[in-house]
Design a protein around this motif. Structure first.
Motif, PDB file in Angstrom:
ATOM      1  N   ALA A   1       7.679   5.151  -0.893  1.00  0.00           N
ATOM      2  CA  ALA A   1       8.112   3.789  -1.223  1.00  0.00           C
ATOM      3  C   ALA A   1       9.095   3.811  -2.392  1.00  0.00           C
ATOM      4  O   ALA A   1      10.123   3.115  -2.370  1.00  0.00           O
ATOM      5  CB  ALA A   1       6.902   2.927  -1.561  1.00  0.00           C
ATOM      6  N   LEU A   2       8.779   4.595  -3.390  1.00  0.00           N
ATOM      7  CA  LEU A   2       9.663   4.696  -4.551  1.00  0.00           C
ATOM      8  C   LEU A   2      10.993   5.316  -4.152  1.00  0.00           C
ATOM      9  O   LEU A   2      12.068   4.838  -4.547  1.00  0.00           O
ATOM     10  CB  LEU A   2       8.987   5.520  -5.641  1.00  0.00           C
ATOM     11  CG  LEU A   2       9.720   5.625  -6.976  1.00  0.00           C
ATOM     12  CD1 LEU A   2       9.873   4.250  -7.612  1.00  0.00           C
ATOM     13  CD2 LEU A   2       8.972   6.565  -7.912  1.00  0.00           C
ATOM     14  N   ASP A   3      10.956   6.389  -3.362  1.00  0.00           N
ATOM     15  CA  ASP A   3      12.184   7.057  -2.937  1.00  0.00           C
ATOM     16  C   ASP A   3      13.047   6.138  -2.071  1.00  0.00           C
ATOM     17  O   ASP A   3      14.284   6.221  -2.103  1.00  0.00           O
ATOM     18  CB  ASP A   3      11.860   8.338  -2.168  1.00  0.00           C
ATOM     19  CG  ASP A   3      11.227   9.409  -3.044  1.00  0.00           C
ATOM     20  OD1 ASP A   3      11.334   9.298  -4.292  1.00  0.00           O
ATOM     21  OD2 ASP A   3      10.628  10.347  -2.487  1.00  0.00           O
ATOM     22  N   MET A   4      12.419   5.267  -1.300  1.00  0.00           N
ATOM     23  CA  MET A   4      13.173   4.321  -0.471  1.00  0.00           C
ATOM     24  C   MET A   4      13.827   3.231  -1.304  1.00  0.00           C
ATOM     25  O   MET A   4      14.773   2.584  -0.845  1.00  0.00           O
ATOM     26  CB  MET A   4      12.242   3.672   0.560  1.00  0.00           C
ATOM     27  CG  MET A   4      11.904   4.555   1.725  1.00  0.00           C
ATOM     28  SD  MET A   4      10.838   3.669   2.909  1.00  0.00           S
ATOM     29  CE  MET A   4      10.899   4.830   4.296  1.00  0.00           C
ATOM     30  N   GLY A   5      13.295   3.005  -2.510  1.00  0.00           N
ATOM     31  CA  GLY A   5      13.867   1.994  -3.379  1.00  0.00           C
ATOM     32  C   GLY A   5      13.055   0.736  -3.530  1.00  0.00           C
ATOM     33  O   GLY A   5      13.558  -0.268  -4.068  1.00  0.00           O
TER      34      GLY A   5
ATOM     35  N   HIS B   1      11.010  -2.149  -4.954  1.00  0.00           N
ATOM     36  CA  HIS B   1      11.081  -2.624  -6.333  1.00  0.00           C
ATOM     37  C   HIS B   1       9.738  -2.522  -7.049  1.00  0.00           C
ATOM     38  O   HIS B   1       9.701  -2.411  -8.276  1.00  0.00           O
ATOM     39  CB  HIS B   1      11.542  -4.083  -6.346  1.00  0.00           C
ATOM     40  CG  HIS B   1      12.851  -4.296  -5.672  1.00  0.00           C
ATOM     41  ND1 HIS B   1      13.094  -5.337  -4.801  1.00  0.00           N
ATOM     42  CD2 HIS B   1      14.005  -3.578  -5.718  1.00  0.00           C
ATOM     43  CE1 HIS B   1      14.336  -5.263  -4.358  1.00  0.00           C
ATOM     44  NE2 HIS B   1      14.897  -4.212  -4.890  1.00  0.00           N
ATOM     45  N   ILE B   2       8.662  -2.576  -6.293  1.00  0.00           N
ATOM     46  CA  ILE B   2       7.318  -2.543  -6.870  1.00  0.00           C
ATOM     47  C   ILE B   2       6.376  -2.026  -5.795  1.00  0.00           C
ATOM     48  O   ILE B   2       6.598  -2.267  -4.603  1.00  0.00           O
ATOM     49  CB  ILE B   2       6.921  -3.946  -7.409  1.00  0.00           C
ATOM     50  CG1 ILE B   2       5.578  -3.912  -8.125  1.00  0.00           C
ATOM     51  CG2 ILE B   2       6.962  -4.990  -6.321  1.00  0.00           C
ATOM     52  CD1 ILE B   2       5.301  -5.181  -8.953  1.00  0.00           C
ATOM     53  N   ILE B   3       5.343  -1.298  -6.192  1.00  0.00           N
ATOM     54  CA  ILE B   3       4.476  -0.583  -5.246  1.00  0.00           C
ATOM     55  C   ILE B   3       3.041  -1.008  -5.476  1.00  0.00           C
ATOM     56  O   ILE B   3       2.551  -1.014  -6.612  1.00  0.00           O
ATOM     57  CB  ILE B   3       4.642   0.942  -5.409  1.00  0.00           C
ATOM     58  CG1 ILE B   3       6.118   1.327  -5.177  1.00  0.00           C
ATOM     59  CG2 ILE B   3       3.732   1.693  -4.444  1.00  0.00           C
ATOM     60  CD1 ILE B   3       6.454   2.737  -5.601  1.00  0.00           C
ATOM     61  N   GLU B   4       2.350  -1.327  -4.383  1.00  0.00           N
ATOM     62  CA  GLU B   4       1.010  -1.918  -4.479  1.00  0.00           C
ATOM     63  C   GLU B   4      -0.109  -0.884  -4.473  1.00  0.00           C
ATOM     64  O   GLU B   4      -0.061   0.099  -3.730  1.00  0.00           O
ATOM     65  CB  GLU B   4       0.789  -2.876  -3.314  1.00  0.00           C
ATOM     66  CG  GLU B   4      -0.547  -3.600  -3.405  1.00  0.00           C
ATOM     67  CD  GLU B   4      -0.951  -4.297  -2.122  1.00  0.00           C
ATOM     68  OE1 GLU B   4      -1.600  -5.353  -2.216  1.00  0.00           O
ATOM     69  OE2 GLU B   4      -0.655  -3.776  -1.031  1.00  0.00           O
ATOM     70  N   GLN B   5      -1.143  -1.170  -5.288  1.00  0.00           N
ATOM     71  CA  GLN B   5      -2.413  -0.448  -5.249  1.00  0.00           C
ATOM     72  C   GLN B   5      -3.554  -1.455  -5.127  1.00  0.00           C
ATOM     73  O   GLN B   5      -3.539  -2.482  -5.794  1.00  0.00           O
ATOM     74  CB  GLN B   5      -2.642   0.392  -6.520  1.00  0.00           C
ATOM     75  CG  GLN B   5      -1.669   1.533  -6.715  1.00  0.00           C
ATOM     76  CD  GLN B   5      -0.337   1.042  -7.245  1.00  0.00           C
ATOM     77  OE1 GLN B   5      -0.289   0.231  -8.163  1.00  0.00           O
ATOM     78  NE2 GLN B   5       0.747   1.513  -6.646  1.00  0.00           N
TER      79      GLN B   5
ATOM     80  N   ARG C   1       0.842  -1.211   0.000  1.00  0.00           N
ATOM     81  CA  ARG C   1       0.000   0.000   0.000  1.00  0.00           C
ATOM     82  C   ARG C   1       0.873   1.256   0.000  1.00  0.00           C
ATOM     83  O   ARG C   1       0.492   2.303   0.516  1.00  0.00           O
ATOM     84  CB  ARG C   1      -0.971   0.002   1.175  1.00  0.00           C
ATOM     85  CG  ARG C   1      -1.750  -1.300   1.321  1.00  0.00           C
ATOM     86  CD  ARG C   1      -2.651  -1.317   2.538  1.00  0.00           C
ATOM     87  NE  ARG C   1      -3.028  -2.685   2.884  1.00  0.00           N
ATOM     88  CZ  ARG C   1      -3.696  -3.042   3.968  1.00  0.00           C
ATOM     89  NH1 ARG C   1      -4.102  -2.109   4.814  1.00  0.00           N
ATOM     90  NH2 ARG C   1      -3.988  -4.302   4.209  1.00  0.00           N
ATOM     91  N   GLY C   2       2.069   1.129  -0.567  1.00  0.00           N
ATOM     92  CA  GLY C   2       3.050   2.204  -0.549  1.00  0.00           C
ATOM     93  C   GLY C   2       4.034   1.972   0.580  1.00  0.00           C
ATOM     94  O   GLY C   2       4.757   0.983   0.605  1.00  0.00           O
ATOM     95  N   THR C   3       4.044   2.892   1.521  1.00  0.00           N
ATOM     96  CA  THR C   3       4.848   2.744   2.746  1.00  0.00           C
ATOM     97  C   THR C   3       3.904   2.940   3.927  1.00  0.00           C
ATOM     98  O   THR C   3       4.006   3.914   4.670  1.00  0.00           O
ATOM     99  CB  THR C   3       5.965   3.792   2.824  1.00  0.00           C
ATOM    100  OG1 THR C   3       5.419   5.067   2.455  1.00  0.00           O
ATOM    101  CG2 THR C   3       7.120   3.468   1.929  1.00  0.00           C
TER     102      THR C   3
END
Length: 384
Positions: free
Chosen positions: A75-79, A81-85, A58-60
């Protein structure tokens, strides 16, 4: 311990060709290609992701209110690999990102007197719920609300961000991912779940067709697209498999449970049947992976401590299926009892120890509310 854990984790063949570019040690799936000749992401799908894959749940959501652009961006900035929706519909058919259609706990809707009359009781997948639901709001109405922390008792610090972000549409997330991908010079991977698809289809708000339309519009409908589709209902994944070629994962709840579409259709099978070799063979006929609860990988005893791993990792890999179990969180209250530290349920426990135990089973990735912790744990594992 599994065969992988006994042998020790070394480096293995990359899945696809893009993992090295993502800046993480690129590992392959133990036993899959070697034992069966089927690469992970079979039937022409190649998942250009590092293994173990860290999935921003769900991101971070360990640091920001879930399913907000702020949560995804962190989540993207932390690195990750893939982010959930997670996707649910509005009354006028727009797909929005909420873990549930009940938005009582994740938005400030209760503070809007103009929507007081929308509070109602509904039965969703056999469970009676009282609150406010996305399918009773137009998108314009939903956009007047603001997101808030779902579990403030556990994550009081996250309440700092209450009211900062609105509820995003999935199309807005696709646009965000494309912008960030261009800026970073590599695709932003998304992990997209259809929530309660049978329930919504019964309301005339089917999820799969509008989702497929958006995937085609944003060129994420191909076998090589940087996106994975997921659902707890196998029927939803089967339906999506006929609409797009995007990689697909079937989520699996705990032992004794049954997918809701099975309940509705009268299918007698339970999760216990689906994790057996015959069930996995069936799942592999239309999906590239499974997302089991962690307890299906390593059960817990009555005290909440981890016991002996099951054969699920080995059996799924034998069918060419990847495994992305859920969900790791850093707080004591969410960790196996072996890894809790101190008496405060909301304090962090030994999350690194828990990650190491789960990675040792041979899983291909993991959903985590704390992607930064998961990434460090994955790097530790890769370096052994």
């Amino acid at each position: 311990m599994t065969e992988r854990a006994q042998a020790g984790p070394g480096r293995r063949t990359i899945i696809g060709v893009g993992a090295a570019a993502l800046g993480t040690a690129a590992l392959g799936v133990t036993g899959t290609a070697q034992a069966t000749g089927k690469p992970a992401g079979h039937d022409g799908h190649r998942l250009d992701l590092p293994v173990p894959t860290v999935i921003g749940h769900r991101g971070t959501s360990g640091y920001r209110p879930e399913h907000t652009i702020g949560s995804y961006q962190l989540a993207l900035d932390m690195g990750a690999h893939i982010i959930e929706q997670d996707l649910v519909p509005t009354r006028d058919g727009h797909l929005v990102c909420r873990h549930e259609n009940d938005i009582t706990a994740t938005t400030d809707v209760s503070a809007h007197p103009e929507f007081a009359g929308r509070r109602t009781t509904k039965t969703v997948d056999g469970v009676a719920l009282t609150g406010w639901f996305t399918e009773d709001f137009t998108l314009a109405e939903l956009k007047t609300l603001r997101a808030k922390e779902r579990i403030p008792g556990n994550r009081q610090k996250n309440t700092l961000y209450d009211g900062r972000w609105e509820v995003p549409t999935f199309e807005e997330v696709l646009r965000w991912a494309d912008r960030e991908g261009r800026r970073r010079g590599k695709p932003v991977w998304l992990y997209v779940e259809t929530k309660h698809p049978t329930y919504f289809r019964g309301l005339g708000l089917g999820l799969e067709e509008p989702l497929a339309k958006l995937l085609r519009r944003y060129n994420r409908h191909r076998a090589q697209s940087p996106l994975i589709l997921q659902s707890f209902e196998p029927g939803s994944i089967q339906r999506l498999s006929k609409l797009v070629a995007t990689p697909r994962v079937v989520l699996l709840s705990g032992t004794g449970s049954k997918p809701w579409d099975f309940v509705v259709s009268g299918d007698p099978r339970t999760t216990d049947d689906l994790v057996k070799p015959a069930g996995l063979t069936w799942l592999a006929s239309f999906a590239q992976g499974i997302g089991p609860t962690l307890d299906l990988i390593v059960p817990k005893d009555a005290s909440g401590r981890l016991t002996t791993p099951t054969t699920l990792v080995r059996d799924a890999h034998a069918q060419g299926l990847i495994l992305h179990p859920y969900t790791m969180r850093n707080e004591n209250s969410f960790l196996p009892a072996d890894f809790r530290r101190g008496t405060d349920p909301n304090a962090y426990g030994d999350a690194f120890g828990a990650f190491a135990a789960y990675f040792a089973t041979g899983i291909d990735g993991i959903f985590s509310d704390n992607p930064d912790t998961a990434l460090l744990a994955a790097a530790d594992f890769a370096g052994k």
